[in-house]
Design an enzyme around this catalytic site. Structure first.
Site, PDB file in Angstrom:
ATOM      1  N   LYS A  44       0.802  -1.230   0.000  1.00 38.75           N
ATOM      2  CA  LYS A  44       0.000   0.000   0.000  1.00 38.75           C
ATOM      3  C   LYS A  44       0.830   1.273   0.000  1.00 38.75           C
ATOM      4  CE  LYS A  44      -3.149  -1.240  -0.763  1.00 38.75           C
ATOM      5  NZ  LYS A  44      -3.291  -1.981  -2.061  1.00 38.75           N
ATOM      6  N   TRP A  49       1.938   1.732  -8.741  1.00 42.08           N
ATOM      7  CA  TRP A  49       2.291   2.976  -9.446  1.00 42.08           C
ATOM      8  C   TRP A  49       3.761   2.918  -9.888  1.00 42.08           C
ATOM      9  CZ3 TRP A  49       2.351   8.502  -6.822  1.00 42.08           C
ATOM     10  CH2 TRP A  49       2.466   9.476  -7.812  1.00 42.08           C
ATOM     11  N   HIS A  99       7.109  -7.572  -1.565  1.00 37.16           N
ATOM     12  CA  HIS A  99       6.771  -6.959  -0.275  1.00 37.16           C
ATOM     13  C   HIS A  99       7.545  -7.656   0.858  1.00 37.16           C
ATOM     14  CE1 HIS A  99       3.569  -4.715  -2.055  1.00 37.16           C
ATOM     15  NE2 HIS A  99       2.720  -5.712  -2.174  1.00 37.16           N
ATOM     16  N   SER A 129      -5.008   2.984   3.652  1.00 41.14           N
ATOM     17  CA  SER A 129      -5.116   2.303   2.357  1.00 41.14           C
ATOM     18  C   SER A 129      -5.238   0.789   2.562  1.00 41.14           C
ATOM     19  CB  SER A 129      -3.866   2.637   1.521  1.00 41.14           C
ATOM     20  OG  SER A 129      -3.917   2.011   0.277  1.00 41.14           O
ATOM     21  N   SER A 218       0.921   6.668 -16.566  1.00 42.88           N
ATOM     22  CA  SER A 218       1.016   6.145 -15.191  1.00 42.88           C
ATOM     23  C   SER A 218       0.203   7.019 -14.230  1.00 42.88           C
ATOM     24  CB  SER A 218       2.480   6.093 -14.729  1.00 42.88           C
ATOM     25  OG  SER A 218       3.028   7.396 -14.735  1.00 42.88           O
TER      26      SER A 218
HETATM   27  N1  LIG Z   1      -0.957   6.280 -10.471  1.00 43.83           N
HETATM   28  C1  LIG Z   1      -1.134   6.496  -9.176  1.00 43.83           C
HETATM   29  N2  LIG Z   1      -1.042   7.746  -8.659  1.00 43.83           N
HETATM   30  C2  LIG Z   1      -1.220   7.983  -7.343  1.00 43.83           C
HETATM   31  N3  LIG Z   1      -1.492   7.021  -6.434  1.00 43.83           N
HETATM   32  C3  LIG Z   1      -1.600   5.759  -6.885  1.00 43.83           C
HETATM   33  C4  LIG Z   1      -1.418   5.427  -8.256  1.00 43.83           C
HETATM   34  N4  LIG Z   1      -1.577   4.095  -8.403  1.00 43.83           N
HETATM   35  C5  LIG Z   1      -1.861   3.616  -7.185  1.00 43.83           C
HETATM   36  N5  LIG Z   1      -1.882   4.603  -6.272  1.00 43.83           N
HETATM   37  C6  LIG Z   1      -2.207   4.498  -4.844  1.00 43.83           C
HETATM   38  O1  LIG Z   1      -1.313   3.598  -4.202  1.00 43.83           O
HETATM   39  C7  LIG Z   1      -2.005   2.883  -3.176  1.00 43.83           C
HETATM   40  C8  LIG Z   1      -1.893   1.405  -3.449  1.00 43.83           C
HETATM   41  O2  LIG Z   1      -0.579   1.018  -3.191  1.00 43.83           O
HETATM   42  P1  LIG Z   1      -0.022  -0.423  -3.628  1.00 43.83           P
HETATM   43  O3  LIG Z   1       0.153  -0.390  -5.095  1.00 43.83           O
HETATM   44  O4  LIG Z   1       1.256  -0.525  -2.876  1.00 43.83           O
HETATM   45  O5  LIG Z   1      -1.028  -1.411  -3.211  1.00 43.83           O
HETATM   46  C9  LIG Z   1      -3.452   3.344  -3.228  1.00 43.83           C
HETATM   47  O6  LIG Z   1      -3.583   4.395  -2.257  1.00 43.83           O
HETATM   48  P2  LIG Z   1      -4.947   4.798  -1.578  1.00 43.83           P
HETATM   49  O7  LIG Z   1      -5.594   3.559  -1.079  1.00 43.83           O
HETATM   50  O8  LIG Z   1      -4.552   5.730  -0.477  1.00 43.83           O
HETATM   51  O9  LIG Z   1      -5.746   5.488  -2.625  1.00 43.83           O
HETATM   52  C10 LIG Z   1      -3.566   3.866  -4.646  1.00 43.83           C
HETATM   53  O10 LIG Z   1      -4.616   4.774  -4.851  1.00 43.83           O
HETATM   54  C1  LIG Z   2       2.151 -11.483  -2.771  1.00 39.78           C
HETATM   55  C2  LIG Z   2       0.762 -11.251  -2.445  1.00 39.78           C
HETATM   56  C3  LIG Z   2       0.275  -9.874  -2.757  1.00 39.78           C
HETATM   57  C4  LIG Z   2      -0.406  -9.162  -1.804  1.00 39.78           C
HETATM   58  C5  LIG Z   2      -0.888  -7.903  -2.085  1.00 39.78           C
HETATM   59  C6  LIG Z   2      -0.703  -7.373  -3.334  1.00 39.78           C
HETATM   60  O1  LIG Z   2      -1.229  -6.159  -3.655  1.00 39.78           O
HETATM   61  S1  LIG Z   2      -0.458  -4.825  -3.405  1.00 39.78           S
HETATM   62  O2  LIG Z   2       0.883  -4.906  -4.001  1.00 39.78           O
HETATM   63  O3  LIG Z   2      -0.341  -4.643  -1.947  1.00 39.78           O
HETATM   64  O4  LIG Z   2      -1.286  -3.802  -4.036  1.00 39.78           O
HETATM   65  C7  LIG Z   2      -0.044  -8.059  -4.293  1.00 39.78           C
HETATM   66  C8  LIG Z   2       0.454  -9.323  -4.018  1.00 39.78           C
END
Ligand SMILES: Nc1ncnc2c1ncn2[C@@H]1O[C@H](COP(=O)(O)O)[C@@H](OP(=O)(O)O)[C@H]1O
Ligand SMILES: CCc1ccc(OS(=O)(=O)O)cc1
Length: 285
Positions: A44, A49, A99, A129, A218
């Site tokens: 998160k 991104w 992760h 998030s 992106s």
């Molecule tokens: N292109 C982008 N620009 C800004 N934030 C982004 C993005 N793509 C994903 N995110 C944000 O990154 C978080 C997800 O993180 P991850 O990819 O590690 O799971 C989410 O935050 P929020 O839940 O606060 O909106 C999501 O909205």
């Molecule tokens: C490896 C398992 C896993 C868990 C969560 C994921 O989503 S995120 O990267 O946190 O958005 C992806 C893979």
């Protein structure tokens, strides 16, 4: 609650993609190659991104790849069973997402020259998030309320363990020349400069119009509409709902959810746990 987590070395992992024997196999036998690029995050923090950005830099802004291949196949999560299987036979330079905390990462990496990007984000926003994301996931213990998730998070009793330990662990690599630290906040404040920084780190040059295309494709809105990147393909098998990955994409949403008491507990914990690291590493503090 549907899935429970599996515990490995004192850390909870998603049950579906990360069985115990697999996590051991990844740690002991997965070979990281010098030409690999590793995208490392606590969940998160903006993982997807960063993945999208790096894929677009690789294709010089051409969106064909990100529009035709699911994000989890372009830069697979090595700790996920399916990701590992894609990666292990792949020839040439690979993008690898993870992760995993540093102590559980494939051991071969400590001898490799692979480039690593560690992306961090204000843990308060990570917490909020994570709450909205995990409560719809079918492969972890789901929180029933933000209050409950807050309790779990501060104890590290959430998928991939404690944010504080994860960050401390990977930050120990920060003096290595093949290690780049980025923050979600700097990506938001000045996306163009951050993309340029990533290009420089990866040794990639982009023409101005290529860079513009990376930025456009992106962006939050474009990613949200790209079915290869917005996790809509995972609805049903992994998630109850759609739209949880690209939820708000803003800085400071925690202020809409934390109580005053929670904010104080978190401040105190952050100071205790992160006091030994230079505070400039954390631009949101
Ligand atoms: N292109 C982008 N620009 C800004 N934030 C982004 C993005 N793509 C994903 N995110 C944000 O990154 C978080 C997800 O993180 P991850 O990819 O590690 O799971 C989410 O935050 P929020 O839940 O606060 O909106 C999501 O909205
Ligand atoms: C490896 C398992 C896993 C868990 C969560 C994921 O989503 S995120 O990267 O946190 O958005 C992806 C893979």
């Amino acid at each position: 609650m549907t899935g429970e987590c599996v515990w490995f070395e004192g850390i909870p992992f998603p049950s579906m993609e990360c069985p115990l024997e697999h996590l051991r196999e990844v740690q002991e036998n997965f070979i990281i190659k010098d030409e690999d690029v590793l995208l490392l995050t606590y969940p998160k923090s903006g993982t997807n991104w960063l993945m999208e950005t790096v894929c677009l830099i690789h294709s010089k802004g051409d969106p064909k790849w990100i529009q035709s291949v699911p994000i989890a196949e372009r830069s697979p999560w090595v700790e996920a069973f399916s990701g590992y299987n894609l990666l292990k036979d792949k020839e040439g330079p690979r993008f690898i997402t993870s992760h995993l905390p540093v102590q559980l990462f494939p051991r071969s990496f400590f001898k490799s020259k692979a480039k690593m990007i560690y992306l961090i984000r204000n843990p308060r926003d990570v917490l909020v998030s994570g709450y909205f994301f995990w409560r719809s996931a079918k492969f972890v213990k789901r929180p029933q309320s933000l209050e409950q998730y807050f309790e779990w998070f501060v104890k590290g009793n959430v998928p991939f363990g404690s944010w504080f330990d994860h960050t401390q662990g990977w930050m120990s690599m920060r003096d290595k020349e093949n290690f780049l630290i980025l923050s979600y906040e700097e990506m938001k404040w000045d996306t163009r400069s951050t993309v340029e920084k990533i290009c420089q780190f990866l040794g990639q040059t982009l023409e101005p119009e290529e860079l513009n295309s990376v930025l456009k494709n992106s962006s939050f809105q474009v990613m949200k509409e790209n079915n290869m990147s917005n996790f809509s393909l995972l609805k049903g098998q992994y998630f109850e709902e759609n739209g949880l990955l690209l939820r708000k994409g803003i800085i400071g949403d925690w202020k809409n959810y934390f109580t005053v008491a929670q904010a104080e507990i978190f401040d105190k914990l952050f100071q205790e746990k992160m006091a030994d690291l230079p505070q400039e590493l954390f631009p949101w503090e």
